[in-house]
Design a protein around this motif. Structure first.
Motif: not given
Length: 151
Positions: A58, A89, A92, A113, A144
Motif C-alpha cells: 500500500l 485508505i 480509496d 497490514c 498509495y
C-alpha cells in the motif's frame, strides 16, 4: 512470501552494482507481522517503512533520523500530516466496504497490514535511504505512492 530476504537481496545487489555496497552490519530488516506494533526510530537510525495488505504494498516511505513521528505514528492518523496511509485508505473507494472510518483507521492498519521496516545506520547518509526507498517503489509499485494520473 519472505520479504525480509527479498529486501536484503535488493539492498545488497543494487548498492553493490552502484559501487557503494551497503553492508549487513549497517542495516536490518524487521518484519513486524500482522497485527503489528510500530516502533520508534532509535537514536542514530533512519528507516524505510512498508505496509502490505492483501497481496500488495500500500505504502512505502522513508523517515530520516529527525523524523520519528513520520516513521512511528503519522501513517495511522489521517489528519497528522500530508500523504498518510490512513488518509489514502479513507479516500480509496475500494476500501469503503471494510467498515473503516476516521476513528478506527489506525487500529485497522495495525490489525490488518503487515509492516516491514528497514532500519539504517545514519552514517550511510540520506542518499542510501532514498536509494532503498526508490528501489522498493520500483519493484513493488505501492498503490498509495505517486499520482495515479502519472502512471
Amino acid at each position: 512470501m519472505n520479504y525480509s530476504d527479498e529486501f536484503n537481496k535488493i539492498i545488497e545487489e543494487v548498492s553493490r552494482m552502484l559501487g557503494r555496497p551497503i553492508h549487513k552490519d549497517k542495516y536490518k530488516v524487521i518484519d513486524r507481522g500482522v497485527p503489528h506494533s510500530p516502533q520508534s526510530l532509535q537514536t542514530g537510525m533512519m528507516g524505510v517503512y512498508t505496509f502490505w495488505y492483501n497481496g500488495t504494498f500500500l505504502k512505502i516511505g522513508k523517515a530520516g533520523p529527525k523524523s520519528n513521528a513520520r516513521f512511528f505514528s503519522q501513517h495511522y492518523n489521517p489528519r497528522s500530516a500530508q500523504s498518510t496511509l490512513a488518509a489514502s485508505i479513507l479516500d480509496d473507494k475500494n476500501m469503503k466496504n471494510k467498515g473503516i472510518n476516521e476513528d478506527n483507521v489506525g487500529e485497522w492498519i495495525r490489525n490488518n497490514c503487515r509492516r516491514i521496516d528497514i532500519l539504517l545506520d545514519v552514517s550511510l547518509g540520506i542518499f542510501a535511504l532514498e536509494l532503498i526507498e526508490s528501489a522498493l517503489h520500483y519493484k513493488y509499485e505501492p498503490i498509495y505512492e505517486g499520482f495515479v494520473t502519472q502512471r
